[in-house]
Design an enzyme around this catalytic site. Structure first.
Site, PDB file in Angstrom:
ATOM      1  N   GLU A  63      40.755 -40.185  12.123  1.00 56.04           N
ATOM      2  CA  GLU A  63      40.299 -38.976  12.820  1.00 56.04           C
ATOM      3  C   GLU A  63      40.076 -39.266  14.300  1.00 56.04           C
ATOM      4  O   GLU A  63      40.374 -38.421  15.159  1.00 56.04           O
ATOM      5  CB  GLU A  63      39.005 -38.458  12.193  1.00 56.04           C
ATOM      6  CG  GLU A  63      39.185 -37.748  10.872  1.00 56.04           C
ATOM      7  CD  GLU A  63      37.898 -37.105  10.390  1.00 56.04           C
ATOM      8  OE1 GLU A  63      36.958 -36.971  11.209  1.00 56.04           O
ATOM      9  OE2 GLU A  63      37.824 -36.752   9.206  1.00 56.04           O
ATOM     10  N   GLU A 116      28.046 -38.266   6.979  1.00 53.42           N
ATOM     11  CA  GLU A 116      28.508 -36.923   6.583  1.00 53.42           C
ATOM     12  C   GLU A 116      29.644 -37.031   5.567  1.00 53.42           C
ATOM     13  O   GLU A 116      29.670 -36.336   4.555  1.00 53.42           O
ATOM     14  CB  GLU A 116      28.985 -36.160   7.823  1.00 53.42           C
ATOM     15  CG  GLU A 116      29.641 -34.821   7.512  1.00 53.42           C
ATOM     16  CD  GLU A 116      30.714 -34.458   8.510  1.00 53.42           C
ATOM     17  OE1 GLU A 116      31.845 -34.138   8.091  1.00 53.42           O
ATOM     18  OE2 GLU A 116      30.440 -34.504   9.727  1.00 53.42           O
ATOM     19  N   HIS A 117      30.606 -37.916   5.818  1.00 55.68           N
ATOM     20  CA  HIS A 117      31.730 -38.108   4.898  1.00 55.68           C
ATOM     21  C   HIS A 117      31.271 -38.710   3.580  1.00 55.68           C
ATOM     22  O   HIS A 117      31.659 -38.252   2.492  1.00 55.68           O
ATOM     23  CB  HIS A 117      32.762 -39.036   5.542  1.00 55.68           C
ATOM     24  CG  HIS A 117      33.671 -38.370   6.519  1.00 55.68           C
ATOM     25  ND1 HIS A 117      35.037 -38.390   6.404  1.00 55.68           N
ATOM     26  CD2 HIS A 117      33.405 -37.645   7.643  1.00 55.68           C
ATOM     27  CE1 HIS A 117      35.586 -37.731   7.412  1.00 55.68           C
ATOM     28  NE2 HIS A 117      34.604 -37.276   8.188  1.00 55.68           N
ATOM     29  N   HIS A 143      28.318 -39.468  11.566  1.00 50.75           N
ATOM     30  CA  HIS A 143      29.597 -38.906  11.125  1.00 50.75           C
ATOM     31  C   HIS A 143      30.067 -39.570   9.834  1.00 50.75           C
ATOM     32  O   HIS A 143      30.537 -38.907   8.896  1.00 50.75           O
ATOM     33  CB  HIS A 143      30.632 -39.099  12.238  1.00 50.75           C
ATOM     34  CG  HIS A 143      31.943 -38.437  11.988  1.00 50.75           C
ATOM     35  ND1 HIS A 143      33.083 -38.741  12.694  1.00 50.75           N
ATOM     36  CD2 HIS A 143      32.321 -37.471  11.106  1.00 50.75           C
ATOM     37  CE1 HIS A 143      34.084 -38.007  12.266  1.00 50.75           C
ATOM     38  NE2 HIS A 143      33.643 -37.234  11.297  1.00 50.75           N
TER      39      HIS A 143
END
Length: 765
Positions: A129, A51-52, A48
């Site tokens: 998040e 991905e950012h 994750h």
């Protein structure tokens, strides 16, 4: 008709090229066969985080030249997603920019820089998040269902990422990111999809340039067969609407299997009279039905049927019966629903089509796998999840969530199950005669097929969420019936206005006779639909209520795009049944408003809408918004790290033009977010360079030059008929830097006219 070509480049990259001649946009999607289940146990959330980070600087593109600001500056859209067994990055833009965008996408995938400051920044964003997603009901449901998987162990692992999981050693985290990237980001592990109006030869050139930047090779295959605990059914305590999930592990060649799932979904979502979904609604057994892939790779998938219901026992009894009924459907019926699924897919934008192809529900090409999949769904043991507010469970900590779970078994259902019918029907629908009188009906592009009708409420008004939801429920069976007749219809909010659009093939006009009862406002229930789990999305749903006046009964405006003059005449006659069609507009509201929305999230969330002052042109306002958009993101998201939702853009809401600021922060209260917006507008420096103004003017001119689709043409036609102002070429040509400064000054001078929608925690104790 779209034309497709598939390639495999020498370095192993799989490529799918789709020439869509009528596309107005072009899109690219790159997928890597590595996701959250592939990350090292020591680094939960690493996929994750990667991905950012890939949106940060790469070897060739830094700063404003990176894909994200570049696409935003071009007026396109982009995003990314991390799934259990794959990750994907995608964007959509005007066709002429596809090659430049693909070059940026390739470089960020092949040569990320992993700057320590970028790692720290994105780790903080993911931590925010994580705090948000802990209360996200769909994520909690998926985590609960994951507890039913006994192997592989990755299903039981925390995968979102957090500050604690990433630790304080940025150097070690950078090394882990680098190793994960080196292991999986190889050409043989990746797929590229390109779609647009370009020829296949042009798309292939872009694909080969993309592939040339990627290292060759692929990782060893990683087969992971799923196993479930003995008692696979479970109940979860949640907020909001109740849902039942029935999840089945599927094995086999997934390309054909996914097509067949799409076909089954088309059957089950049929809301026409006698259809599967309409039968459930009539009984009060369900309000919504969807499929979702909880896990997907080349060797199989975990498929969930998700049903919004208060009768989980009834749905558990209904599901095997409907699978048996589908197995008895005729070849003609299967072909009919196949065509419906293909038409549904064709209506999507290029980017949304690529998303469905990569990890969603691609369109079926035939019905060959339909019956075998039905048998597999019927025979495979399901894992079932019932989630509702009244579940009394035992709290457990799993995958970063605290979940209240308890064992669950559906009770026996003795009442008869609803009968089903599939289309086409043996008996044709009865014919009807329209009234003799005619309603006012603006006609644009006469002669162009198909005839597209738009109905909307009076200008500067909006419907409440309860009104829109009640109308939606009454329209669903009518829309489904029109689809079976070869047409299509939708009821959706666009720019704060609820629009009914219907494509009416010749001979289907009598369908309009049912609209007056469906569109009535006098019998809508009180109260609002359940809030969205994400605060900023809930505020966006409520924004039109703050901007506009309430709609009254009648007062619908109508316009028709395409269709022959005789068809226009027939439609105008049917519209006389709709009281007030073509009339009843309201004056534009001027005063500022403040709306506070109670929400379960403890985050601070704010929408700030600055209406366009009468003293400035729309060209000046829209150019100023374009200028502010990247600067606002840079200042509040990158420099101040105020939150994970940071947006500033031109926005039209309920026929009012303005600038919309959107912010959500885990640490900053709405009042402070509002002050940050005010300070930003005050301190904004308008550049003096002529080339800056010219770039802004060129972007707005490109928007004017774009050929509008039927929806945009109808909206513009109705606005012009109603005397509302819009962007025009003369004001763009005359645009000056002084006008931008004047627009900034006017927005600040009329700050009392701003419209504020902010969140308040529903349970502050």
């Amino acid at each position: 008709m779209a034309e497709t070509r598939q390639l495999r480049l020498r370095n192993g990259l799989h490529v799918t090229l789709i020439n869509q001649p009528d596309a107005r946009q072009a899109a690219a999607l790159a997928q890597v066969a590595a996701g959250s289940h592939d990350e090292p146990d020591a680094w939960p959330g690493l996929a994750h985080l990667l991905e950012h980070l890939l949106f940060s600087d790469s070897a060739r593109f830094q700063g404003d030249a990176r894909l994200m600001p570049w696409v935003q500056a071009a007026g396109g859209r982009l995003n990314a997603t991390t799934l259990p067994r794959s990750s994907a990055w995608f964007f959509e833009t005007e066709p002429g920019l596809l090659g430049e965008g693909a070059a940026r996408l390739a470089d960020m995938l092949a040569a990320p820089q992993f700057a320590p400051e970028a790692i720290a920044q994105e780790a903080a964003v993911i931590d925010a998040e994580y705090r948000l997603i802990q209360q996200h009901t769909p994520s909690r449901r998926e985590a609960a269902l994951n507890t039913r998987v006994s192997a592989p162990a990755a299903f039981q692992r925390f995968h979102i990422g957090s500050r604690v999981a990433f630790g304080d050693d940025v150097g070690a985290l950078k090394q882990a990111l680098h190793q994960f990237h080196q292991r999986f980001f190889l050409a043989g592990q990746m797929q590229l999809w390109l779609q647009g109006p370009q020829s296949l030869a042009t798309l292939e050139q872009i694909a080969r340039a993309f592939g040339a930047l990627l290292p060759s090779g692929e990782s060893a295959p990683r087969p992971r067969e799923m196993h479930f605990v003995a008692e696979a059914d479970i109940a979860l305590k949640t907020q909001g609407t109740s849902e039942l999930w029935i999840a089945t592990a599927l094995r086999g060649e997934m390309a054909a299997m996914r097509d067949s799932v799409t076909l089954i979904r088309e059957f089950l979502q049929d809301e026409a009279p006698g259809g599967a979904m309409q039968s459930l609604r009539q009984r009060g057994w369900a309000q919504r039905l969807e499929f979702a892939w909880l896990n997907l790779d080349s060797a199989g998938g975990w498929l969930a049927l998700q049903v919004e219901t208060e009768r989980p026992d009834a749905i558990c009894a209904w599901y095997p019966q409907v699978l048996r009924a589908l197995a008895q459907s005729s070849p003609a019926q299967q072909q009919h629903y196949l065509r419906l699924a293909q038409r549904r897919f064709k209506a999507l934008t290029p980017l949304d089509q690529l998303r469905e192809r990569a990890f969603g529900f691609p369109p079926p090409t035939d019905t060959a796998g339909f019956t075998p999949l039905l048998h597999q769904l019927a025979e495979a043991p399901p894992a079932r999840l019932w989630s509702a507010a009244d579940v009394q469970g035992t709290a457990i900590e799993t995958q970063g969530f605290s979940l209240a779970l308890q064992p669950w078994r559906p009770a026996r259902v003795d009442e008869p199950l609803p009968a089903l019918q599939f289309y086409p029907l043996a008996q044709p629908l009865a014919d009807r005669t329209p009234p003799a009188a005619s309603a006012p009906l603006l006609h644009l592009a006469p002669g162009e097929p198909p005839a597209t009708l738009m109905l909307r409420p009076a200008f500067f008004t909006t419907l409440t969420l309860a009104q829109a939801a009640a109308i939606d429920r009454r329209l669903r069976p009518l829309f489904a019936l029109l689809r079976h007749q070869g047409g299509a219809a939708s009821w959706r909010e666009r720019q704060g206005v609820w629009l009914l659009e219907a494509q009416l093939p010749p001979g289907s006009e009598a369908w309009l006779a049912s609209l007056p009862d469906a569109l009535r406002l006098d019998e809508c229930p009180q109260g609002e639909p359940p809030p969205d789990d994400v605060a900023i999305r809930e505020l966006l749903r409520r924004l039109p209520q703050a901007v506009a006046a309430s709609a009254s009964a009648g007062g619908w405006r109508a316009a028709l795009y395409g269709g022959s003059p005789p068809q226009h005449a027939v439609i105008a006659r049917w519209l006389t049944l709709l009281a007030g069609a073509g009339h009843g507009d309201s004056a534009e509201p001027e005063q500022g408003k403040r709306l506070t929305v109670a929400h379960q999230s403890r985050d601070g969330a704010l929408l700030l809408f600055l209406p366009c002052p009468p003293a400035i042109s729309l060209a000046a306002l829209r150019a100023l918004a374009l200028l502010m958009e990247p600067r606002f993101f840079q200042r509040l998201r990158v420099e101040q790290q105020i939150g994970y939702v940071v947006s500033c853009r031109y926005h039209r809401c309920a026929d009012r033009d303005g600038v919309l600021f959107a912010l959500q922060s885990p640490d900053v209260a709405p009042a402070a977010l509002l002050e940050a917006c005010h300070l930003f507008v005050q301190q904004l420096q308008i550049p003096e360079e002529a080339d800056v103004l010219e770039r802004l003017r060129a972007r707005l001119c490109a928007q004017l030059d774009a050929v509008p689709d039927a929806t945009a043409a109808l909206q513009l036609g109705l606005r012009q008929e109603g005397g509302l102002r819009d962007l025009d070429r003369a004001s763009l040509t005359a645009l000056t830097t002084a006008q931008l400064r004047q627009a900034q000054t006017e927005l600040l001078r009329r700050w009392h006219d701003t419209i504020v929608v902010e969140s308040r925690h529903a349970n502050p104790q």
